[in-house]
Write a protein that holds these residues in place. Structure first.
Motif, short mmCIF file in Angstrom:
data_model
loop_
_atom_site.label_atom_id
_atom_site.label_comp_id
_atom_site.label_asym_id
_atom_site.label_seq_id
_atom_site.Cartn_x
_atom_site.Cartn_y
_atom_site.Cartn_z
N ARG A 1 87.88 -2.28 32.22
CA ARG A 1 86.78 -3.04 32.77
C ARG A 1 86.30 -4.07 31.75
O ARG A 1 86.08 -3.75 30.59
CB ARG A 1 85.63 -2.10 33.15
CG ARG A 1 84.52 -2.79 33.92
CD ARG A 1 83.50 -1.78 34.38
NE ARG A 1 82.44 -2.43 35.14
CZ ARG A 1 81.41 -1.78 35.67
NH1 ARG A 1 81.33 -0.48 35.52
NH2 ARG A 1 80.49 -2.44 36.34
N LEU A 2 86.12 -5.31 32.22
CA LEU A 2 85.63 -6.37 31.36
C LEU A 2 84.14 -6.20 31.13
O LEU A 2 83.43 -5.57 31.92
CB LEU A 2 85.89 -7.74 31.99
CG LEU A 2 87.34 -8.24 32.00
CD1 LEU A 2 87.41 -9.55 32.78
CD2 LEU A 2 87.85 -8.45 30.59
N PRO A 3 83.59 -6.76 30.03
CA PRO A 3 82.15 -6.74 29.84
C PRO A 3 81.44 -7.45 31.00
O PRO A 3 82.00 -8.34 31.65
CB PRO A 3 81.95 -7.49 28.52
CG PRO A 3 83.24 -7.35 27.80
CD PRO A 3 84.30 -7.32 28.87
N THR A 4 80.21 -7.05 31.24
CA THR A 4 79.48 -7.60 32.39
C THR A 4 79.17 -9.07 32.24
O THR A 4 78.92 -9.75 33.24
CB THR A 4 78.18 -6.82 32.58
OG1 THR A 4 77.41 -6.87 31.35
CG2 THR A 4 78.46 -5.37 32.92
N TRP A 5 79.20 -9.60 31.01
CA TRP A 5 78.82 -11.00 30.81
C TRP A 5 80.02 -11.95 30.86
O TRP A 5 79.85 -13.17 30.76
CB TRP A 5 78.10 -11.17 29.47
CG TRP A 5 78.77 -10.54 28.30
CD1 TRP A 5 78.57 -9.27 27.84
CD2 TRP A 5 79.75 -11.13 27.43
NE1 TRP A 5 79.37 -9.03 26.74
CE2 TRP A 5 80.09 -10.15 26.45
CE3 TRP A 5 80.34 -12.39 27.37
CZ2 TRP A 5 81.01 -10.42 25.45
CZ3 TRP A 5 81.26 -12.64 26.37
CH2 TRP A 5 81.59 -11.65 25.43
N ILE A 6 81.22 -11.44 31.02
CA ILE A 6 82.42 -12.28 31.13
C ILE A 6 82.77 -12.44 32.61
O ILE A 6 82.83 -11.45 33.35
CB ILE A 6 83.60 -11.70 30.35
CG1 ILE A 6 83.35 -11.78 28.84
CG2 ILE A 6 84.88 -12.45 30.67
CD1 ILE A 6 84.49 -11.28 27.99
N HIS A 7 83.02 -13.68 33.02
CA HIS A 7 83.39 -13.98 34.40
C HIS A 7 84.68 -14.82 34.38
O HIS A 7 84.75 -15.84 33.71
CB HIS A 7 82.27 -14.76 35.11
CG HIS A 7 80.94 -14.06 35.07
ND1 HIS A 7 80.49 -13.25 36.09
CD2 HIS A 7 79.96 -14.05 34.12
CE1 HIS A 7 79.31 -12.77 35.79
NE2 HIS A 7 78.96 -13.24 34.60
N LEU A 8 85.67 -14.36 35.14
CA LEU A 8 86.96 -15.05 35.22
C LEU A 8 87.17 -15.58 36.63
O LEU A 8 86.92 -14.86 37.61
CB LEU A 8 88.10 -14.09 34.85
CG LEU A 8 88.05 -13.45 33.45
CD1 LEU A 8 89.23 -12.52 33.27
CD2 LEU A 8 88.02 -14.50 32.36
#
Length: 379
Positions: free
Chosen positions: A50-57
């Motif tokens: 799971r990516l950190p919540t503050w990263i958006h791709l």
């Protein structure tokens, strides 16, 4: 995607628009689009990592846009801030590799990513001095190193370049392991589990590189523009010493901070050269405002420090004497600064799936400039 599909079909079927070059170009864009979707799907899969919540791709025309929700205060959650596009990973049409690309306005970040000497005057002067000393034979190659602030003498440009090169390699590896088009030819019953395990490991490597590069891009990209607007001076790299190790702020990125000069003065000191002989030397002391970032799984936060440095000569690397966190304004003051009553409130743009749409770097620069200005005006 539909536009490229129509272009591909018209280039090979329409007798009035036959063009092999247009067909190959459209097919290349479609393959790059599929590969980007596969990488993003693997990174957003909660089973893998799971990516950190503050990263958006997001996938945009054969490239992956990396956006981050930047926080300016410890008590403000990153989810409340709309994501800001920091950089993109474009899929090269010739080699199929992912290449980082940066907004045109982030000049300093683009120079540092190439390890260009013009990005840091200190690096240019130091390199020229060391080259001249090596040619003259006054300094041995073993003595060409040295330690500054307890860290190996390594400039910001090389650290930034190595970080983005590592990200490109990690994303390339993930893209190969995910695969695009067709079904896998499993040799035995364990092939699927082994492939899933390799994808999970590749996602972990990409996750770590994404967090590091996002913090670097936030500091030397967006924050550099905001600091220049607020201070009226060009921020410099390598001007505040090596990476800041602050026990009160764990998770700080291990890279020399970005800084802007506030005050400078010349200090004369008497140095004993042995016996009764003394020598008077001049040292340039500078007071700087340094900017860095700290990261966690929940937040990407910018941090400012008041730094005092000493420089012996134009060719020497500044030595950091002391530093202390710059006290940010109170939450109530910062809220009034960000939400000016004289301007109309902006509604966050949303996509068709309800997520907050990422905005341009310059939209976030306005908020960062107001925050830096409030810190510089703090008594």
């Amino acid at each position: 995607v539909q536009r490229n599909v129509d272009k591909l079909l018209s280039s090979i079927q329409d007798p009035f628009q036959l063009s092999m070059s247009d067909a190959l170009l459209a097919a290349t864009v479609l393959c790059a689009e599929k590969r980007c979707h596969a990488v993003v799907a693997a990174l957003n899969n909660q089973k893998t990592n799971r990516l950190p919540t503050w990263i958006h791709l997001d996938v945009e025309c054969g490239s992956i846009s990396v956006a981050a929700s930047i926080s300016y205060f410890s008590n403000s959650p990153a989810e409340s801030n709309p994501p800001c596009i920091l950089f993109r990973l474009a899929c090269d049409s010739r080699s199929g590799r992912f290449v980082p690309s940066f907004p045109r306005s982030t000049t300093l970040l683009r120079l540092l990513a190439c390890s260009d000497g013009s990005a840091s005057d200190i690096q240019s002067l130091r390199t020229a001095a060391m080259t001249s000393a090596l040619r003259s034979g006054s300094v041995g190659r073993k003595g060409a190193g040295g330690r500054i602030d307890g860290a190996t003498r390594e400039f910001t440009g090389r650290i930034v370049r190595d970080a983005f090169d590592a990200l490109s390699r990690a994303v390339d590896t993930l893209g190969r392991r995910c695969g695009v088009g067709g079904d896998w030819n499993d040799i035995d019953a364990q092939s699927a589990s082994l492939r899933e395990r390799s994808v999970v490991q590749a996602c972990r490597d990409v996750r770590l590189s994404l967090m590091t590069c996002s913090g670097i891009a936030a500091v030397f990209g967006m924050a550099a523009i905001g600091l220049k607007v607020a201070s009226g001076a060009d921020p410099v790299a390598d001007g505040a010493g090596g990476p800041i190790d602050d026990s009160n702020n764990p998770g700080t990125i291990q890279i020399p901070p970005l800084s802007v000069h506030l005050r400078q003065r010349i200090v004369e000191k008497v140095v004993n050269e042995g016996g009764d002989e003394t020598k008077r030397i001049s040292i340039l002391e500078g007071e700087l405002l340094a900017v860095t970032a700290k990261m966690s799984d929940e937040n990407l936060e910018l941090i400012c420090y008041d730094v005092l440095t000493a420089t012996e000569s134009a060719q020497s690397v500044p030595m950091r004497l002391k530093f202390m966190p710059a006290i940010p304004p109170k939450a109530s003051i910062s809220t009034d600064v960000f939400n000016n009553e004289n301007r109309l409130p902006k509604r966050h743009r949303t996509e068709h799936n309800g997520r907050t749409k990422s905005h341009h770097t310059l939209d976030e620069v306005e908020k960062a400039a107001l925050w830096f200005e409030s810190i510089l005006n703090e008594p």
